[in-house]
Design an enzyme around this catalytic site. Structure first.
Site, short mmCIF file in Angstrom:
data_model
loop_
_atom_site.label_atom_id
_atom_site.label_comp_id
_atom_site.label_asym_id
_atom_site.label_seq_id
_atom_site.Cartn_x
_atom_site.Cartn_y
_atom_site.Cartn_z
N ASN A 10 43.48 39.51 28.63
CA ASN A 10 43.45 39.60 30.09
C ASN A 10 44.47 38.60 30.63
OD1 ASN A 10 42.80 39.63 32.79
ND2 ASN A 10 40.59 39.50 32.46
N LYS A 17 44.15 35.04 29.08
CA LYS A 17 42.78 34.79 28.60
C LYS A 17 42.48 35.77 27.48
CE LYS A 17 40.98 33.59 33.12
NZ LYS A 17 40.30 34.23 34.23
N ARG A 91 43.42 44.49 29.54
CA ARG A 91 43.13 44.80 30.95
C ARG A 91 44.44 45.06 31.68
NH1 ARG A 91 42.43 40.77 35.87
NH2 ARG A 91 42.24 42.36 37.45
N HIS A 179 40.15 45.40 40.76
CA HIS A 179 38.88 44.78 40.34
C HIS A 179 37.90 45.81 39.78
CE1 HIS A 179 39.64 41.32 43.39
NE2 HIS A 179 40.04 40.95 42.18
N ARG A 235 46.68 36.12 49.83
CA ARG A 235 47.17 37.44 50.27
C ARG A 235 46.67 37.77 51.67
NH1 ARG A 235 44.73 39.97 44.85
NH2 ARG A 235 45.91 38.71 43.37
N ASN A 336 29.40 31.31 43.40
CA ASN A 336 29.23 29.86 43.54
C ASN A 336 29.20 29.32 44.96
OD1 ASN A 336 29.34 29.12 40.65
ND2 ASN A 336 31.39 30.00 40.80
N GLU A 384 33.41 41.60 32.58
CA GLU A 384 34.57 42.49 32.40
C GLU A 384 34.90 42.71 30.93
OE1 GLU A 384 36.35 39.82 35.20
OE2 GLU A 384 37.22 41.50 36.28
P1 AMP Z 1 37.84 33.66 40.49
O1 AMP Z 1 39.20 34.21 40.90
O2 AMP Z 1 36.80 34.71 40.37
O3 AMP Z 1 37.92 32.74 39.30
O4 AMP Z 1 37.35 32.73 41.70
C1 AMP Z 1 38.09 31.62 42.14
C2 AMP Z 1 37.52 31.13 43.47
O5 AMP Z 1 36.14 30.74 43.26
C3 AMP Z 1 38.23 29.91 44.04
O6 AMP Z 1 38.43 30.06 45.43
C4 AMP Z 1 37.23 28.80 43.79
O7 AMP Z 1 37.33 27.80 44.76
C5 AMP Z 1 35.91 29.52 43.91
N1 AMP Z 1 34.86 28.73 43.29
C6 AMP Z 1 34.68 28.48 41.99
N2 AMP Z 1 33.63 27.62 41.79
C7 AMP Z 1 33.17 27.32 43.04
C8 AMP Z 1 32.12 26.49 43.54
N3 AMP Z 1 31.34 25.78 42.71
N4 AMP Z 1 31.94 26.44 44.89
C9 AMP Z 1 32.71 27.14 45.71
N5 AMP Z 1 33.72 27.94 45.31
C10 AMP Z 1 33.96 28.02 44.00
#
Ligand code: AMP
Length: 398
Positions: A10, A17, A91, A179, A235, A336, A384
């Site tokens: 990925n 990854k 992916r 996605h 974006r 999160n 995924e």
């Molecule tokens: P992803 O692209 O799915 O890895 O998500 C990345 C986004 O998730 C970023 O904007 C991070 O700031 C947010 N994120 C990850 N961990 C946390 C957390 N503990 N609290 C708030 N946002 C988070």
């Protein structure tokens, strides 16, 4: 089928990854996972962990280019310290209008997908590079492409068609979504009780939202490319086309060529806009939440635009689905950021979406709606890799 190690690859613009799963007899077990991060820098990261999370490799190599980065992965998997894969799943964000099915990769298929780089300009170049390298470095091992657009192939024409002159539609310009592997994994995890009317919000650095009826995609927010839809980290999301023309004319005043101007416009719309552009601070939700606590008004505006747009989109999807049974949050922010979930749902009581503030005060998988909420609201992390492995196993058997 006997047990077989499947490698999942990925790639992102500056990272690769990977994970190795043991797959067979209906079992899916992660053996190892790892990443090479910081491609194009002198101080990259290369790590591999076992299934228990113990770090087996932890290095900080110089990563001048993709070739060096992917060679680290291939060398490790050839070293004998890890099970060598018997199949590889890649992916892919978009294979354009002609590559819609998950399938075995050939050199010709890679060329075909590469010809549609404009449909996922930030993702396709590294993905096709890694496919070619994987065919070279793992000779004789079958490679498969697993497409994000695959899940969205059930969208009706009224959704996919864009209001443009027919000559551009004939070139494949339409809504494809992205996605899709994440959405597919949410539906998979909800089985066997997939709600009839489901909305999934994949809120990560790239953010999108989908309306899903009877487990099949009805509509999704991203369009021809992942730049469309809801505002995300860097974006614009959907925007008045006149804005892009205005910016393009400004850029054209000093650009060396039409293609240089188009590249600059792409950088503006895909890398400098969104949460980063509005906040003038960061595309990372954690930074924005810290800034909001410190009273930063631009960070507040950026996050308000994010949550407000998503709430509006949820409203339109409830209309499209003719009601709603379940709303699922996924992705880094969806899993999160407790405050984003609360802010998105705050005005949606009229649609039957009522969060329980105590239940919502968690990170990771949870039921977060109130006991009496007509709509169930859940947090489900995406799986995924598992979907990619499932497709690879299915295609191997085919
Ligand atoms: P992803 O692209 O799915 O890895 O998500 C990345 C986004 O998730 C970023 O904007 C991070 O700031 C947010 N994120 C990850 N961990 C946390 C957390 N503990 N609290 C708030 N946002 C988070």
């Amino acid at each position: 089928m006997s047990s077989l190690p499947v490698l999942v690859l990925n790639s992102g613009s500056s990272s690769i990854k990977f994970a190795v799963y043991e797959a067979g007899n209906g079992e899916r077990r992660k053996l190892h996972e790892g990443a090479v991060d910081g491609i194009g820098t002198d101080l990259g990261k290369f790590w591999i962990k076992d299934a228990e999370g113990n770090k087996l490799v932890d290095q900080t190599p110089a990563l001048p280019n993709r070739a060096v980065a992917f060679a680290l992965v291939a060398d490790a998997l050839h070293s004998g310290d890890f099970p060598a894969p018997v199949a590889i799943g890649h992916r892919m964000v978009s294979g354009g209008p002609t590559v819609q099915e998950n399938q075995r990769i050939t050199p010709e298929l890679i060329d075909e997908m590469e010809s549609y780089t404009a449909f996922a300009p930030l993702h396709t170049p590294i993905a096709v590079y890694i496919m070619r390298e994987a065919l070279r470095l793992f000779p004789g091992i079958p490679n498969f492409v697993i497409l994000d657009t695959y899940f969205h192939r059930t969208m009706p024409e009224v959704v996919t068609h864009m209001p443009i002159p027919p000559e551009y539609a004939a070139m494949g310009v339409r809504r494809y979504g992205a996605h899709g592997i994440s959405y597919e994994s949410i539906v998979y995890q909800l089985q066997p009780d997939v709600p009839r009317k489901l909305i999934v919000a994949h809120l990560g650095n790239g953010a999108s939202i989908s309306a899903i009826r009877d487990g099949k995609c009805l509509d999704t927010s991203m369009g021809l490319t992942p730049t469309g839809g809801i505002i995300s980290g860097t974006r614009t999301g959907d925007i008045d086309p006149g804005v892009l023309l205005f910016i393009l004319r400004k850029i054209a005043e000093t650009a060396e060529s039409a293609s240089a101007a188009a590249d600059q416009l792409e950088t503006v719309a895909s890398k400098k806009a969104g949460l980063l552009g509005v906040s003038e601070l960061s595309n990372d939700m954690r930074d924005l939440r810290d800034a909001i606590k410190a009273g930063n008004a631009k960070a507040r505006l950026a996050v308000d635009k994010f949550t407000w747009t998503i709430a509006k989109w949820i409203g339109s999807y409830v209309a499209e689905l003719g009601g709603l049974d379940m709303l699922v949050f996924t992705g880094g922010i969806g899993e999160n950021d407790i405050a984003s979930r609360a802010e998105i749902c705050a005005g949606l009581g009229a649609l039957g979406i009522v969060l329980d503030p105590v239940r919502n005060n968690v990170r990771g998988e949870a039921l977060i709606s109130a006991e009496n909420s007509p709509v169930t609201v859940r947090v489900i992390p995406p799986a995924e890799d598992l979907i990619i492995v499932n497709h690879v196993v299915r295609l191997m058997g085919a």
